[in-house]
Design a protein around this motif. Structure first.
Motif, short mmCIF file in Angstrom:
data_model
loop_
_atom_site.label_atom_id
_atom_site.label_comp_id
_atom_site.label_asym_id
_atom_site.label_seq_id
_atom_site.Cartn_x
_atom_site.Cartn_y
_atom_site.Cartn_z
N MET A 141 64.38 -90.99 -42.76
CA MET A 141 65.32 -90.00 -42.26
C MET A 141 64.58 -88.77 -41.77
SD MET A 141 68.73 -88.18 -43.57
CE MET A 141 68.88 -86.66 -42.71
N THR A 142 64.98 -88.29 -40.65
CA THR A 142 64.32 -87.13 -40.07
C THR A 142 65.02 -85.86 -40.54
OG1 THR A 142 64.11 -88.48 -38.14
CG2 THR A 142 63.49 -86.20 -37.90
N SER A 143 64.24 -84.85 -40.86
CA SER A 143 64.90 -83.60 -41.21
C SER A 143 64.11 -82.40 -40.74
CB SER A 143 65.11 -83.53 -42.72
OG SER A 143 63.85 -83.39 -43.34
N LEU A 144 64.82 -81.31 -40.52
CA LEU A 144 64.17 -80.08 -40.12
C LEU A 144 63.95 -79.27 -41.38
CD1 LEU A 144 66.42 -79.21 -37.11
CD2 LEU A 144 64.02 -79.74 -37.00
N THR A 145 62.73 -78.82 -41.56
CA THR A 145 62.51 -78.00 -42.74
C THR A 145 62.32 -76.55 -42.33
OG1 THR A 145 60.22 -78.65 -42.57
CG2 THR A 145 61.51 -79.72 -44.29
N VAL A 146 63.04 -75.70 -43.00
CA VAL A 146 62.95 -74.28 -42.73
C VAL A 146 62.51 -73.62 -44.02
CG1 VAL A 146 64.24 -72.23 -42.09
CG2 VAL A 146 64.79 -74.42 -41.04
N SER A 147 61.34 -72.99 -43.98
CA SER A 147 60.83 -72.40 -45.20
C SER A 147 61.50 -71.07 -45.48
CB SER A 147 59.31 -72.20 -45.09
OG SER A 147 59.03 -71.12 -44.23
N ALA A 148 61.80 -70.82 -46.74
CA ALA A 148 62.35 -69.55 -47.22
C ALA A 148 63.65 -69.18 -46.53
CB ALA A 148 61.35 -68.42 -47.04
N PRO A 149 64.67 -68.85 -47.32
CA PRO A 149 65.93 -68.41 -46.70
C PRO A 149 65.66 -67.20 -45.83
CG PRO A 149 65.95 -68.08 -49.10
CD PRO A 149 64.70 -68.82 -48.76
N TYR A 150 66.36 -67.12 -44.74
CA TYR A 150 66.04 -66.12 -43.75
C TYR A 150 66.27 -64.69 -44.23
CZ TYR A 150 65.22 -64.01 -39.40
OH TYR A 150 64.67 -63.24 -38.43
N GLY A 151 65.28 -63.84 -43.92
CA GLY A 151 65.47 -62.40 -44.17
C GLY A 151 65.46 -61.99 -45.62
N THR A 152 64.89 -62.80 -46.48
CA THR A 152 64.86 -62.42 -47.89
C THR A 152 63.74 -61.44 -48.18
OG1 THR A 152 63.63 -64.44 -48.25
CG2 THR A 152 65.94 -64.48 -48.87
N ALA A 153 62.68 -61.57 -47.43
CA ALA A 153 61.56 -60.68 -47.70
C ALA A 153 61.58 -59.47 -46.78
CB ALA A 153 60.26 -61.44 -47.52
N ALA A 154 61.47 -58.31 -47.38
CA ALA A 154 61.42 -57.10 -46.57
C ALA A 154 59.99 -56.64 -46.50
CB ALA A 154 62.27 -56.01 -47.22
N THR A 163 70.41 -89.55 -29.68
CA THR A 163 71.49 -89.07 -30.54
C THR A 163 70.92 -88.38 -31.77
OG1 THR A 163 72.75 -90.96 -29.77
CG2 THR A 163 73.64 -89.77 -31.66
N GLU A 164 69.89 -88.98 -32.34
CA GLU A 164 69.25 -88.39 -33.50
C GLU A 164 68.66 -87.03 -33.12
OE1 GLU A 164 67.33 -91.55 -35.94
OE2 GLU A 164 65.75 -90.05 -36.06
N LEU A 165 68.06 -86.98 -31.97
CA LEU A 165 67.45 -85.74 -31.49
C LEU A 165 68.51 -84.64 -31.33
CD1 LEU A 165 64.94 -84.24 -30.29
CD2 LEU A 165 65.77 -84.98 -28.07
N ARG A 166 69.65 -85.03 -30.72
CA ARG A 166 70.72 -84.05 -30.51
C ARG A 166 71.23 -83.53 -31.85
NH1 ARG A 166 75.69 -84.64 -30.77
NH2 ARG A 166 75.65 -86.90 -30.52
N ARG A 167 71.36 -84.43 -32.82
CA ARG A 167 71.83 -84.04 -34.15
C ARG A 167 70.85 -83.05 -34.77
NH1 ARG A 167 72.37 -89.05 -36.89
NH2 ARG A 167 73.85 -89.82 -35.38
N GLU A 168 69.57 -83.34 -34.69
CA GLU A 168 68.54 -82.46 -35.24
C GLU A 168 68.56 -81.11 -34.54
OE1 GLU A 168 67.11 -83.06 -37.91
OE2 GLU A 168 67.70 -85.15 -38.02
N ALA A 169 68.75 -81.17 -33.23
CA ALA A 169 68.77 -79.93 -32.46
C ALA A 169 69.95 -79.06 -32.90
CB ALA A 169 68.88 -80.23 -30.97
N GLN A 170 71.11 -79.70 -33.11
CA GLN A 170 72.28 -78.95 -33.52
C GLN A 170 72.06 -78.27 -34.87
OE1 GLN A 170 75.23 -81.91 -32.92
NE2 GLN A 170 75.88 -81.05 -30.95
N LYS A 171 71.41 -79.00 -35.78
CA LYS A 171 71.09 -78.44 -37.10
C LYS A 171 70.19 -77.22 -36.93
CE LYS A 171 70.27 -82.34 -39.65
NZ LYS A 171 69.28 -83.05 -40.46
N ALA A 172 69.21 -77.38 -36.07
CA ALA A 172 68.25 -76.29 -35.84
C ALA A 172 68.94 -75.07 -35.23
CB ALA A 172 67.13 -76.77 -34.94
#
Ligand SMILES: [Zn+2]
Length: 357
Positions: A1-14, A45-54
């Motif tokens: 399964m393909t997934s997009l990984t995004v490190s650290a919730p956004y904007g938590t570090a000041a 289709t998989e690519l579009r789904r990943e893009a939407q998530k991103a």
């Protein structure tokens, strides 16, 4: 399964600031989010789904950015109000300097009030009493004025301290805002890179402006492609040089353009048509929080144009003509563009409407 990984919730570090006078932005390492595709998508289709998530994660980040901007605006407003009060306090204090110095001269320079001599010089008891009453009155007045001045001085000091605190808070907010924009830009660029790479791996040639290709028979597959990453074969050039749209929209636009030319004697003026993901990005970052999130705009689907030549002015002859006639060609002025945001120049091709023609 393909997934997009995004490190650290956004904007938590000041970002930390060295001091309040020099707002140096350190790109927050913990707040930086890098977008990567773990494994390349194997189907469109998989690519579009990943893009939407991103896109969704970029949109969330944008929401955080807008909230931050709002907070920044509030702090700036409070600071302005504080500085104005400070200015008023200073002006009042300056006004008081005159009565204070007048009092000083009347107490110390008026020879008639020189020490106790006037009381002894006075001819009778009544005169002495009158002078004592005068002196009491002057002393009381002096005390009042001095008391007011001390109060004002204290107020001025307090206001100055508060303004300084607000100024520091404002600089911090500004620095955090810059860091957030930088992180968002980085994240979005990395998204474009990953998606483009995946598309190329799938054998899709990405469109660049003014390129040929244009195969109207492939429109059916258009929905498979992520916003802003349409392949060259699906995009067709418009009569206006350098502009292109999805094939069906382009063909309908060419027809609409002929009708327009008949009425106004000139082709429609286009300021923007298909926008690739990287172009969407560059517009987005020029006005964060205002332009559509990259990957969301109908320009990225090759279905929208921004018009000039008079149409951009609401209720101009050109605008009214287009409003009355565009639907016959599958083109509409979407409901939202009448008010939020108000964009009289923005027109869209409606594939469902166009298919019925
Ligand atoms: Zn537009």
């Amino acid at each position: 399964m393909t997934s997009l990984t995004v490190s650290a919730p956004y904007g938590t570090a000041a970002p930390a600031l060295a001091d309040t006078t020099t707002a140096k932005v350190r790109t927050a390492s913990a707040g930086e989010s890098v977008l990567t595709l773990d494994k390349e998508p194997t189907t469109l289709t998989e690519l579009r789904r990943e893009a939407q998530k991103a896109y969704k994660s970029i949109e969330d980040a944008n929401r955080a950015l807008v909230a931050r901007q709002k907070k920044f605006g509030t702090v700036e407003k409070a600071l302005a109000a504080k500085l104005e009060s400070l200015q008023q306090a200073t002006a009042e204090l300056n006004k008081m300097r005159k009565p204070l110095s007048d009092l000083a001269s009347s107490m110390y320079q008026d020879p008639s009030l020189d020490g106790l001599s006037p009381f002894f010089r006075a001819g009778n008891g009544t005169e002495t009493l009158r002078r004592i009453a005068d002196l009491d009155h002057i002393v009381a007045g002096r005390n009042n004025v001095l008391g007011d001045a001390v109060k004002l001085l204290e107020r001025q000091q307090r206001l100055a301290e508060e303004a300084q605190e607000l100024r520091a808070a404002s600089l911090l907010q500004e620095a955090q805002l810059s860091a957030q924009v930088a992180a968002l830009r980085k994240r979005s660029s990395s998204l474009v890179r990953s998606l483009t790479k995946a598309l190329i791996k799938l054998g899709v040639k990405i469109s660049s402006k003014g390129a040929g290709g244009c195969d109207p028979t492939r429109i059916g597959q258009a929905e498979q492609y992520p916003n802003g990453l349409l392949p060259q074969t699906i995009l067709c050039p418009l009569p206006q040089a350098g502009e292109e749209l999805r094939a069906d929209a382009a063909i309908a636009f060419a027809d609409l353009n002929i009708a327009y030319k008949k009425r106004f004697g000139t082709s429609m003026c286009i300021s923007d048509s298909y926008r690739s993901l990287s172009e969407q990005q560059s517009i987005y970052y020029r006005r964060p929080g205002f332009a559509a999130t990259p990957g969301k705009s109908n320009h990225g689907l090759g279905l929208a144009v921004d018009l000039c030549g008079g149409v951009q002015n609401f209720r101009s002859v050109q605008f009214n003509w287009l409003e009355a006639n565009s639907k016959r060609y599958g083109w509409i002025h979407p409901d939202w563009s009448y008010h939020s945001p108000f964009e009289p120049w923005h027109w869209e091709y409606d594939p469902q409407l166009g298919a019925k023609l």
